[in-house]
Design an enzyme around this catalytic site. Structure first.
Site, PDB file in Angstrom:
ATOM      1  N   GLU A  32       0.878  -1.165   0.000  1.00 22.60           N
ATOM      2  CA  GLU A  32       0.000   0.000   0.000  1.00 22.60           C
ATOM      3  C   GLU A  32       0.922   1.223   0.000  1.00 22.60           C
ATOM      4  OE1 GLU A  32      -2.774   0.370   3.237  1.00 22.60           O
ATOM      5  OE2 GLU A  32      -3.582   2.202   2.352  1.00 22.60           O
ATOM      6  N   ARG A 258       5.761 -12.775   9.583  1.00 19.67           N
ATOM      7  CA  ARG A 258       6.383 -11.464   9.384  1.00 19.67           C
ATOM      8  C   ARG A 258       7.806 -11.481   9.904  1.00 19.67           C
ATOM      9  NH1 ARG A 258       2.335  -7.391   8.556  1.00 19.67           N
ATOM     10  NH2 ARG A 258       3.673  -5.658   9.103  1.00 19.67           N
ATOM     11  N   LYS A 268       4.608   0.946   9.502  1.00 19.43           N
ATOM     12  CA  LYS A 268       4.672   2.216   8.801  1.00 19.43           C
ATOM     13  C   LYS A 268       4.112   3.352   9.661  1.00 19.43           C
ATOM     14  CE  LYS A 268       3.070   0.240   4.998  1.00 19.43           C
ATOM     15  NZ  LYS A 268       2.580  -0.038   3.638  1.00 19.43           N
TER      16      LYS A 268
END
Ligand code: ATP
Ligand code: MG
Ligand code: MG
Length: 550
Positions: A32, A258, A268
């Site tokens: 994104e 992850r 982020k």
């Protein structure tokens, strides 16, 4: 190499190809554009692009741009630059989820027509209450049984911009009693009158991640949609859309753990907070775990890729010791970075018996990599050494220059300190020494050996440089662990700026992003933006040894 490291996806794909389930694999990296990529994304990139490379498949770069408010063109550009810098090439043009908005919307109408989606008027608070909990089933919305005609009319009016933000949503009609919360009539579209960086004001409604992702994969012919574990519970929904829509291909989702490294945060949102609160200078500040930050710090794509491969790919989230990443960097630079000399804390050294007009000394750029060539080191009576490397008196453990004792100047002669110059405050401002003749490449003929080797620069040719010395941004191995605010673990000494360091001329003249080992000091890179031959600026990449290891 694509064959080292443990990666369960590798065996799964090999089996899918062997059995003929897929003729060729197609993967995608789907960020994104709401921030810069970080070390965790590098892992995802290495998995998606790496597997495609290894199995002769293709990997695309697709921006998952369904939340216009948080996204921007700056992020779109930085992400492309980072993927390319890591050494990967995506297949075809860059893709955007937003370029499929028409198709996605048509599929939303399709579900409505099939009686599988409805417009819901519940407020967000009511919807939360109707949703139930992990232990209690949800309840059907009173709007769930609207006719297909009424739903279609309302959806079209949502799309036409007739309603305010949040007034209605489009939901899939699945099962409000499902033990999987994601199947309790998930939202497909929200009203959000926000300008989109790609589609402008064309859309007052935007699809959710869940309604977009799998369908985008299907449009692009993705065979293996690889994502992180937090999406595992979304997989039944992913599959529900694929089997209930007239999509042209059947992608499947696979999850892996992850990657996070110790001593940093990799979200982020938190990285953005560090930028917004000016804790760091920018997203690509060399202390940031962003790809752009690591680049500016002097990390190499090879080392980052090697690290991602080394940590493997598993079915559990993990925190990897950042020392492992640093080790990969140090290893790569030790093997490949040319050597140079830089004196961080200069102290004048005068050779009183030095003949004039000495030719520059020729030294190897690297102790074992001959292909890196040679460097030319001007040499004269006026030199600088590091103040840390001289003492009037010292015990045997001090393997540097001591008054009355000998040391070798790296790549040059053995010298013997004979006197010191002091200022009115009694501080040492210079050292006088004798050059021991015949010691360029040889031991002294009188058999009195030097105590060690120190680095130096020649006064007339050295270039004054700014050197930025970095330490970890956080003092705690798990600043992100919850409980305390991650900002409370900030290291107040993560940056030290040294002005007036003196650099050998060849290194000063290097182009931005050139990497060096400054002998005895560590690895450094010419800053990508601030460095010039006239005013050199170097960032410390990593020390020669792991100073954090106990
Ligand atoms: P963040 O939590 O930092 O905002 P994200 O998952 O929201 O990350 P995306 O832009 O959606 O960021 O990520 C693109 C891809 O990278 C996704 O497939 C995601 O699963 C993967 N990814 C993100 N963070 C990590 C990580 N720490 N380790 C491995 N893969 C990651
Ligand atoms: Mg995401
Ligand atoms: Mg996110």
């Amino acid at each position: 190499s694509g064959t080292a490291g443990n990666n369960f996806l590798r065996s799964l794909i090999a089996e899918d190809l062997r059995s003929g389930k897929v003729p060729q694999i197609v993967t995608r990296f789907p960020p994104e554009p709401n921030g810069y990529l970080h070390i965790g994304h590098a892992k995802s990139i290495s998995v998606n692009f790496g597997l495609a490379e290894e199995f002769d498949g293709i990997c695309r770069l697709r921006f998952d741009d369904t939340n216009p408010e948080k996204e921007s063109q700056e992020f779109i550009e930085s992400i492309q630059a980072d993927v390319a810098w890591l050494g990967y090439a995506w297949e075809g043009p860059v893709r955007f989820a937003s370029s499929y908005f028409d198709t996605l919307y048509r599929w939303a109408e399709y579900l409505v027509e099939q009686g599988k989606a409805y417009v819901d008027d519940l407020s967000p608070e009511e919807a939360r209450e109707y949703r139930g909990t992990l232990t209690e089933p949800g309840r059907n919305s009173p709007y769930r049984d609207r006719s297909a005609e009424e739903n279609l009319d309302l959806l079209r009016r949502m799309r036409a911009g007739e309603f305010a933000d949040g007034e209605r949503v489009l939901r899939a009609k699945i099962d409000m009693a499902s033990p999987n919360m994601n199947l309790r009539d998930p939202i497909l579209y929200r009203i959000r009158k926000a300008r989109h960086h790609q589609t402008g004001d064309a859309w007052p409604i935007y699809p959710t991640y869940d309604f977009a992702h799998g369908q985008e994969d299907a449009i692009e012919g993705v065979t293996h949609s690889i994502c992180t574990l937090e999406f595992e519970d979304h997989r039944p929904l992913y599959d529900w859309f694929i089997s209930n829509l007239p999509v042209e291909s059947q992608p499947r989702q696979f999850e892996f753990g992850r990657l996070n490294t110790s001593y940093t945060v990799t979200s982020k949102r938190k990285l953005k907070q560090l930028v917004d609160e000016a804790i760091v200078d920018s997203w690509d500040d060399p202390r940031m775990p962003t790809v752009a930050g690591m680049r500016r710090r002097g990390y190499t794509p090879t080392a980052i890729r090697h690290f991602c491969e080394m940590v493997g790919t598993s079915r559990s989230d993990g925190v990897v010791d950042v020392a492992m990443l640093e080790h990969a960097i140090r290893d790569d630079l030790n093997q490949n970075a040319p050597r140079a000399m830089c004196v961080l804390n200069p102290l004048k050294l005068t050779l009183r018996n030095m003949p004039e007009g000495h030719a520059p000394i020729v030294a190897a750029a690297h102790p074992s990599k001959d292909e890196l060539g040679e460097r030319s080191l001007p040499f004269s009576a006026d030199l600088f050494i590091d103040a840390e490397d001289f003492r009037e008196e010292a015990n045997k453990k001090f393997k540097r220059l001591v008054l009355g004792k000998r040391v070798r100047l790296r790549n040059a002669y053995v010298i013997e300190a004979v006197d010191v110059e002091k200022n009115v405050d009694g501080e040492i401002v210079g050292v006088i020494a004798d050059l021991i003749e015949g010691t360029l490449g040889n031991d002294p003929a009188d058999g009195v050996k030097p105590k060690g080797v120190i680095h130096w620069v020649e006064a007339g040719s050295a270039v004054s440089a700014t050197v930025r010395i970095y330490d970890r941004l956080f003092t705690d191995p798990a600043p992100d662990r919850g409980g305390a605010d991650f900002m409370s673990f900030l290291n107040p000494d993560s940056l030290r700026v040294v002005e007036g360091a003196l650099l050998e001329p060849g290194a000063a003249a290097a182009s931005p992003e050139s990497r060096f080992q400054f002998e005895r000091e560590g690895y450094f890179v010419a800053d990508r933006y601030d460095h010039s031959a006239e005013a050199p600026v170097f960032n410390q990449t990593i020390g020669l040894r792991d100073v954090w290891a106990s």
